[in-house]
Write a protein that holds these residues in place. Sequence first.
Motif, short mmCIF file in Angstrom:
data_model
loop_
_atom_site.label_atom_id
_atom_site.label_comp_id
_atom_site.label_asym_id
_atom_site.label_seq_id
_atom_site.Cartn_x
_atom_site.Cartn_y
_atom_site.Cartn_z
N TYR A 150 55.72 43.04 -74.24
CA TYR A 150 56.08 41.92 -73.38
C TYR A 150 55.11 41.85 -72.20
N ILE A 151 54.71 40.65 -71.83
CA ILE A 151 53.89 40.52 -70.62
C ILE A 151 54.82 40.57 -69.41
N LYS A 152 54.38 41.30 -68.38
CA LYS A 152 55.20 41.50 -67.19
C LYS A 152 54.69 40.74 -65.98
N ALA A 153 53.52 40.14 -66.10
CA ALA A 153 52.97 39.36 -65.00
C ALA A 153 52.05 38.30 -65.58
N GLU A 192 47.71 45.23 -59.50
CA GLU A 192 47.97 45.78 -58.17
C GLU A 192 49.38 45.43 -57.70
N THR A 193 49.77 44.16 -57.93
CA THR A 193 51.11 43.73 -57.52
C THR A 193 52.18 44.44 -58.34
N LEU A 194 51.95 44.58 -59.63
CA LEU A 194 52.90 45.27 -60.49
C LEU A 194 53.11 46.71 -60.05
N ASN A 206 53.07 47.84 -57.20
CA ASN A 206 53.82 47.89 -55.95
C ASN A 206 55.23 47.33 -56.07
N SER A 207 55.59 46.94 -57.29
CA SER A 207 56.90 46.34 -57.49
C SER A 207 57.34 46.54 -58.92
N THR A 208 58.62 46.69 -59.11
CA THR A 208 59.15 46.83 -60.47
C THR A 208 59.64 45.51 -61.03
N ALA A 209 59.61 44.46 -60.19
CA ALA A 209 60.09 43.14 -60.63
C ALA A 209 59.01 42.42 -61.39
N PRO A 210 59.38 41.48 -62.30
CA PRO A 210 58.39 40.64 -62.96
C PRO A 210 57.51 39.95 -61.94
N THR A 211 56.23 39.84 -62.24
CA THR A 211 55.26 39.37 -61.27
C THR A 211 54.63 38.07 -61.70
N VAL A 212 54.46 37.19 -60.72
CA VAL A 212 53.73 35.96 -60.96
C VAL A 212 52.60 35.89 -59.97
N GLN A 213 51.58 35.19 -60.34
CA GLN A 213 50.47 35.00 -59.42
C GLN A 213 50.12 33.54 -59.37
N ALA A 214 50.13 32.96 -58.22
CA ALA A 214 49.79 31.56 -58.05
C ALA A 214 48.30 31.37 -58.18
N HIS A 215 47.96 30.20 -58.70
CA HIS A 215 46.54 29.86 -58.87
C HIS A 215 45.90 29.61 -57.50
#
Length: 695
Positions: free
Chosen positions: A639-642, A682-684, A686-695
């Motif tokens: 599964y993709i997480k971010a 890097e964000t993942l 620092n966090s265990t929650a699913p991650t999104v990155q804005a364009h």
Amino acid sequence: MQSFKVPSSETPGYSSIYRHPDFKDGTQGSEYSHIKTLYDLFQHVVDKYPKRDFLGTRKLRSWFRSPSFGSYEWMNGIEASEFVDELGSGLDHVYAKYAPSHNPSSQEQQRQQQPLGIYSINRPEWMLAEFAAFRSRRYSVGICDSVSVGSAEFIMNHSDIAVVACSLDKIPRMLDRLHETPGLKVIISMDRLDCSRKNSFTQAFNADVVKQLKARAESLGLQMLDMDEVRKLGRTTPTEPSLPSPDDICTVCYTSGTSGAQKGVLITHKALVHSSKAFALSLGIRDSTYLSFIPLVHSFDRCCIYVFMLGHVRVGFYSGDMNNLMDDMQTLKPTVLAAVPRVLNRIYDRIAGATVGAKGLTGVLSRMGYKSKTKRIDAGCGPQHALWDRLIFGKVAATFGGRLRTLIAGAASISPEVLSFFRASLSCTVVQGYGQTECSVGGTVQLPDDPTTGHVGVPVPGVDIRLRNVADMGYQVTDAPCPRGEVLIRGSNVFSGYLKEPEKTKEAMEGDWLITGDIAQINADGTLTIIDRVKNILKTGQGVWIAPERIEAIYATHRLVQSVFVHGDEEQRDLVAVVAPDAAKFLPWARSIAKKDNKASDSAELSLAALCRNESVVSALLDELKAHTAATGLTAPEYIKAVYCDPVPFEGKGVGFFTSTAKLRRMLVLEYYQPQLNKLFETLNNSTAPTVQAH
């Protein structure tokens, strides 16, 4: 057991050898035994079907106002023979006068063969130029400019091309970059240089523009002719043919470059004829109408054409614009079609959304019909259903022209869900095949009466397949219940080597066996399932081996996704992805989320670029993808997480993300998106929650 397992053929580290069930001795029988070269195949068409339609193209109408395409116009076997004979004879004069010799050190020139570059999208003149080259033991080199910025120039230099046959629209580029291809001596335009015959390739040209091009070519010391002029040379002073032998090179086909630099694959007449016969014997397709749109520079589409030529084919070429493909289908009404997964996925998204994915009564009826037809197909009763075809799926078949009998999927992996959908909705035979350029496409193909999915069939006639251990990846031919390992292929269809690269040729072979780099398992019924790739795999920080292409094929079937790239790293626990959304479906969905979240109030905040930056939207997209894969068989580590959401489609990047067969050039994509992917990791971390990155 669908394939034949050769008794006592297993050895330590290697599986048994598998063959086609009807050709257990490893041969192809005596059918088509009179055809030994591709020029023989062309003569077979001319002799057996002289007055039948052979090659067709759509006529351009009202080009001076709003261009549109009319019906197909056809050339029959006799007309094609005359064209090839005159052009081939004319080529003899052109080479003798302007390109009498090439690099004598290259291995082809030691065989006294010369290359003819062919630079155009699919059209009748592409195939006719190739057969004209065969007439004097020359070989074709398809030139592709979609892989990377300099791919066309690389191919011309690497293969020592002095003469190029091309469409008129390619000439300005060749003149602009002539300093990069010093060996080029002659350009032969497929289109008339007086612009007297307008078509999709000459819309942007007029007589004055072409006159300037000719003057520029002359000033650069380059000879510029058109095919009519070359044919006139051959007609006025005909030459005797110098026909090829089976062991002569017939084409240099350049690999896609998915795992590094492009390589020139040397393919003989014997090899391509062998593959063509193999598929013809497997599929039994005769008297067909075929739509050609997969780039001819790749061996897949050419091999399909050769296969169908054995039993007569009308080859209609698409109009040149993939956005017009469905209109081409409805005009030509093909009976057989070959397509790569990326094209099929896009068509699937559109049709499934209007049928089984629709709301209201249409959706309810479509889902009922699909379920009913799928059960019927699984029971071996065939894909037709009187009620549901008339009520729902006849309309779907009509979008493909209404006469489709066989759909062939190849060149990359495709979701079983997509194959099942097309089988039911089009009421036709749908088969998946497997092969590589290095084995002239000929590897495996599904038996026509096999209703199952999730595999690529059995070895084609005259081809042996076995697996070998890949110990460091945990694949063993002794694995239970299914042997697993790297696919090896043996047969007359195997290539002769890589042009000017003897070391890479040695690396690709183990004795007579081609080392494919693909990992497969032999199923209980003897079919082959491709499960991994030796090179295009990655190991995550969890110690799990991941095949990103397989995962991408699943995510790509989501209605909101146009393109997806999945990545992982041995130092990272989880997978991340880049997603380019399908704007038409993504925009209304994303705007509704943005408005509900009260984070978007004006038009600027509701643009595609802004929505791809909206964290709520991208988070919802990640949830959508997670739900989509829940029932696909993906494991938790897959599964993709971010996700990084890019509003610009991969095709619009202008840096050649895709090969000519629509495969991702993974290293190029990774390099392009490396900063964004690093930020996701890097964000993942620092966090265990699913991650999104804005364009």
